[in-house]
Design a protein around this motif. Structure first.
Motif, PDB file in Angstrom:
ATOM      1  N   ASP A   1      -9.152  16.292  -1.844  1.00  0.00           N
ATOM      2  CA  ASP A   1      -9.825  15.008  -1.638  1.00  0.00           C
ATOM      3  C   ASP A   1     -11.199  15.172  -0.996  1.00  0.00           C
ATOM      4  N   ARG A   2     -11.543  16.409  -0.612  1.00  0.00           N
ATOM      5  CA  ARG A   2     -12.871  16.682  -0.053  1.00  0.00           C
ATOM      6  C   ARG A   2     -13.459  17.895  -0.772  1.00  0.00           C
TER       7      ARG A   2
ATOM      8  N   LEU B   1     -14.732  22.474  -0.219  1.00  0.00           N
ATOM      9  CA  LEU B   1     -14.269  23.623  -0.993  1.00  0.00           C
ATOM     10  C   LEU B   1     -15.431  24.308  -1.706  1.00  0.00           C
ATOM     11  N   VAL B   2     -16.387  23.533  -2.198  1.00  0.00           N
ATOM     12  CA  VAL B   2     -17.563  24.102  -2.860  1.00  0.00           C
ATOM     13  C   VAL B   2     -18.336  25.004  -1.894  1.00  0.00           C
ATOM     14  N   LEU B   3     -18.598  24.506  -0.699  1.00  0.00           N
ATOM     15  CA  LEU B   3     -19.344  25.273   0.297  1.00  0.00           C
ATOM     16  C   LEU B   3     -18.567  26.501   0.760  1.00  0.00           C
TER      17      LEU B   3
ATOM     18  N   PHE C   1     -14.805  21.357  -9.296  1.00  0.00           N
ATOM     19  CA  PHE C   1     -14.109  20.508  -8.324  1.00  0.00           C
ATOM     20  C   PHE C   1     -14.718  19.120  -8.160  1.00  0.00           C
ATOM     21  N   ILE C   2     -15.909  18.891  -8.719  1.00  0.00           N
ATOM     22  CA  ILE C   2     -16.543  17.575  -8.584  1.00  0.00           C
ATOM     23  C   ILE C   2     -16.806  16.930  -9.944  1.00  0.00           C
TER      24      ILE C   2
ATOM     25  N   ILE D   1      -7.462  25.858   3.708  1.00  0.00           N
ATOM     26  CA  ILE D   1      -8.184  25.167   4.782  1.00  0.00           C
ATOM     27  C   ILE D   1      -8.232  23.665   4.517  1.00  0.00           C
ATOM     28  N   VAL D   2      -8.598  23.284   3.288  1.00  0.00           N
ATOM     29  CA  VAL D   2      -8.724  21.863   2.948  1.00  0.00           C
ATOM     30  C   VAL D   2      -7.364  21.174   3.014  1.00  0.00           C
ATOM     31  N   GLU D   3      -6.321  21.856   2.518  1.00  0.00           N
ATOM     32  CA  GLU D   3      -4.981  21.259   2.549  1.00  0.00           C
ATOM     33  C   GLU D   3      -4.472  21.124   3.980  1.00  0.00           C
ATOM     34  N   ASN D   4      -4.736  22.145   4.807  1.00  0.00           N
ATOM     35  CA  ASN D   4      -4.301  22.096   6.203  1.00  0.00           C
ATOM     36  C   ASN D   4      -5.001  20.973   6.954  1.00  0.00           C
ATOM     37  N   ASN D   5      -6.304  20.792   6.692  1.00  0.00           N
ATOM     38  CA  ASN D   5      -7.038  19.692   7.324  1.00  0.00           C
ATOM     39  C   ASN D   5      -6.509  18.342   6.865  1.00  0.00           C
TER      40      ASN D   5
END
Length: 297
Positions: free
Chosen positions: A16-17, A21-23, A67-68, A150-154
């Motif tokens: 959702d962010r 992930l891109v960065l 991803f976008i 990282i994104v999933e954990n956040n």
């Protein structure tokens, strides 16, 4: 085989962010190349410095496309409410495959400056193609998996925190009763079949093929009634009743019966008093929690 199919069809977290992930992808690729210098890459000249930035730019651009841009074009495939482990594997594999092909084109025709596709039948063509594909999968998989983790954990932490806030609002909320507790509502579908019951007794409604399953409580027991209708039709019928909300493409829920809201990486689930099934909350209908917070407060 059946277990594998069930595993691949299991719902999983949808990013959702994507910009995060891109960065992460672009940064991690640059760090891996600069620090570990894999596959005979050496950061020992100004030329290699610019090559490094080219690979970072390549990872950044392809991550944006993957991803976008792709989720905006192929909305049906990337539907977050229908995102599964199998789709995630296909998505990641395609991303790494395209990364390998683009790396090969850059390596072969911009760095080595070979004649474009005129050498496709030579041994060096396939050697470099194999090396670049291997590099894309072995180097690219590390930041990709790390970034997804990282994104999933956040998302998990964020959803757990929001679920706690919602549960607090839920416990403080004054129960909204119908103006007339004896008043009943008649629900009908495309046939003569219908059911009349007090709105407050309805727990939730669930779309089930060409039918809607009305789950309600009668004599302190959970009961169900199938009506040939659509969830959209039922939503329109329940509009006058403020305590009913569409929380998912397949569900309408009576918020007066919500006893607990749980959060995980995929989103939120509602536990209802008197119902055995947990109700999913879809990001399509509640993209942020403000709408639900306004209803509960």
């Amino acid at each position: 085989m059946r277990k594998l199919k069930e595993y691949l069809n299991r719902p999983t977290y949808a990013v959702d962010r994507p910009w995060t992930l891109v960065l992460l992808n672009a940064t991690a690729v640059g760090l891996i190349l600069a620090i570990f210098e894999p596959f005979h890459y050496r950061l020992n000249s100004l030329m290699q410095f610019w090559v490094l930035w080219a690979f970072i730019g390549l990872a950044f651009t392809l991550s944006i496309l993957s991803f976008i841009v792709a989720p905006k074009i192929f909305k049906r495939f990337y539907d977050p409410d229908q995102w599964t482990i199998g789709k995630n594997i296909v998505h990641c594999f395609c991303f790494l495959l395209v990364m390998g092909i683009c790396t090969f084109i850059y390596d072969r025709y911009f760095l080595i400056k070979a004649k474009f596709w005129n050498d496709w039948n030579t041994d060096s063509f396939y050697v470099i193609l194999s090396i670049d594909m291997l590099a894309a999968f072995t180097i690219g998989i590390i930041p990709l998996l790390f970034g997804l983790f990282i994104v999933e954990n956040n998302a998990l932490k964020r959803n757990l925190l929001e679920a706690q806030k919602l549960n607090k609002l839920l416990s403080e909320r004054t129960r909204q009763e119908e103006e007339e507790t004896t008043k009943t509502i008649t629900l009908s579908g495309d046939t003569k079949d219908a059911i009349s019951l007090p709105p407050e007794s309805i727990l939730y409604m669930e779309a089930s093929g060409n039918y809607v399953d009305i789950c309600y409580k009668e004599d302190n027991k959970e009961k169900h009634k199938l009506l040939r209708s659509t969830i959209k039709q039922m939503e329109e019928v329940m509009l006058p009743h403020n305590n009913f909300i569409r929380c998912h493409r397949a569900y309408i829920v009576n918020i007066n019966h919500i006893r607990n809201i749980s959060g995980n990486a995929q989103g939120y689930r509602l536990s209802l008093t008197g119902a055995t099934e947990e109700i999913p909350v879809s990001r399509t209908y509640l993209k942020d929690l403000k709408g639900l917070k306004d209803i509960l407060s």
